[in-house]
Design a protein around this motif. Structure first.
Motif: not given
Ligand SMILES: NC(=O)c1ccc[n+]([C@@H]2O[C@H](COP(=O)([O-])OP(=O)(O)OC[C@H]3O[C@@H](n4cnc5c(N)ncnc54)[C@H](OP(=O)(O)O)[C@@H]3O)[C@@H](O)[C@H]2O)c1
Length: 324
Positions: A8-14, A32-38, A66-71
């Protein structure tokens, strides 16, 4: 059979985009997953990079079992809060550099990882690049004899803007924590924590450091001359001079790049360092190798190394503020 990890990625920036590209060549990494503030922003990212799920809130995403690792790829000031959010939820964490805003925060992050028995690593991607690893190997092999002087700098022109993350103190701005961290990392990676530190610095209009020059002396008798700047394009190379020649990580030294050696003032010759992907794949691969082995800490980017690195950045930043 090799385990596949749900990233999963936390923050969808550059930089999140670059990391997502890096994941694409790793067969054991599932996007698997992406989260952004919107949610709209997360959804665009999901479609662009072929992730399965998009979340419009970081808090909501980390509840996904289901998330194993977050960047973590949010701004520098948020690394502490977001790392704790993920560790508390039991997710392995790879958090962008600088690991946090100060030593006390990094200590708390590590204490939490230890207490929860959850993996935690600083995303200092350069540490895992074949060119950087070979650079250190050449030093250990004494291929240029006894090293004396490291010159390493990282600078580019970023037009002043008080609300940009590079200049806003509230977002953790400043050339030292943002890009000076790379030359500082190289010096520490090669020669360890310095025994003497000298700093000169020019502030930006918001008070963050704009251009900073650093001198380290190391216990093995080496000197590091380092600099970082958002006001000038620097060489962006890493040059190491020894008793028998010079090693050079070419422009941009912190990425996958060329490594050359020149001995006795002769022409530079290339040292092959084969690589694959855009470079961000290597740090992600390191996380999965550690998880495969049941480790909570990477031997390559240890907690102690990250503690020393943030301590050094705190010290250099304090000296830079004094030098204004
Ligand atoms: N390894 C490398 O090569 C490299 C290169 C550049 C940067 N970095 C590091 O990566 C991190 C992100 O840098 P970036 O260049 O990707 O920056 P960026 O494009 O500005 O992205 C920052 C992200 O932070 C999130 N964020 C959450 N709260 C925020 C707030 N109040 N203000 C602004 N942003 C907020 C945003 O996420 P949403 O998507 O949720 O809005 C945004 O996507 C930094 O820590 C930086 O040091 C690493």
């Amino acid at each position: 059979m090799e385990k596949t990890y749900n990233w999963a990625i936390l923050g969808a920036g550059h930089i999140a985009n670059k990391f997502a590209e890096g994941l694409k060549i790793l067969p054991n990494a599932r996007r698997y997953a992406i989260a952004a503030r919107s949610l709209e922003r997360a959804e665009v990212f999901r479609q662009n990079h072929g992730f399965e799920k998009a979340y419009g809130s970081y808090e909501e995403m980390v509840k996904d079992p289901n998330i194993d690792a977050v960047y973590i790829s949010t701004t520098n000031n948020l690394h502490f809060e977001h790392t704790l959010l993920c560790l508390e939820a039991g997710k392995a964490v790879l958090c962008e550099k600088p690991f946090a805003s100060n030593l006390a925060q990094v200590e708390k992050m590590i204490a939490t990882a230890r207490e929860k028995n959850v993996f935690l690593m600083e995303a200092l991607w350069s540490r895992f690049l074949p060119s950087m690893i070979q650079f250190k190997q050449e030093v250990e092999n004494e291929s240029i004899g006894k090293p004396s002087l490291l010159q390493c700098d990282f600078g580019y022109i970023s037009p002043f803007s008080p609300h940009s993350r590079l200049y806003d103190p509230a977002l953790g701005g400043g050339s030292v924590p943002d890009i000076g961290i790379y030359p500082i990392f190289v010096a520490m990676y090669l020669f360890g924590y310095p025994t003497e530190i000298k700093v000169s610095s020019i502030p930006s209009p918001t008070g963050t450091d704009w251009t900073t020059a650093i001198l380290f002396k190391h216990s093995g008798g080496e000197i590091s001359m380092l600099s970082s700047s958002f006001a000038a394009v620097l060489s962006n190379e890493s040059r190491l001079y020894g008793s028998n020649g010079q090693l050079k990580l070419h422009k941009m030294f912190h990425m996958i790049t060329r490594l050359t050696v020149s001995r006795n003032n002769e022409q530079e010759t290339e040292i092959p360092t084969p690589s694959a992907g855009n470079g961000y794949n290597y740090e992600a691969a390191e996380v999965m190798t550690c998880l495969d082995k049941g480790l909570v800490e990477s031997p390559g980017m240890s907690w102690q190394f990250s503690l020393d690195l943030i301590k050094l950045i705190d010290t250099v930043s304090a000296l830079a503020a004094k030098a204004k």
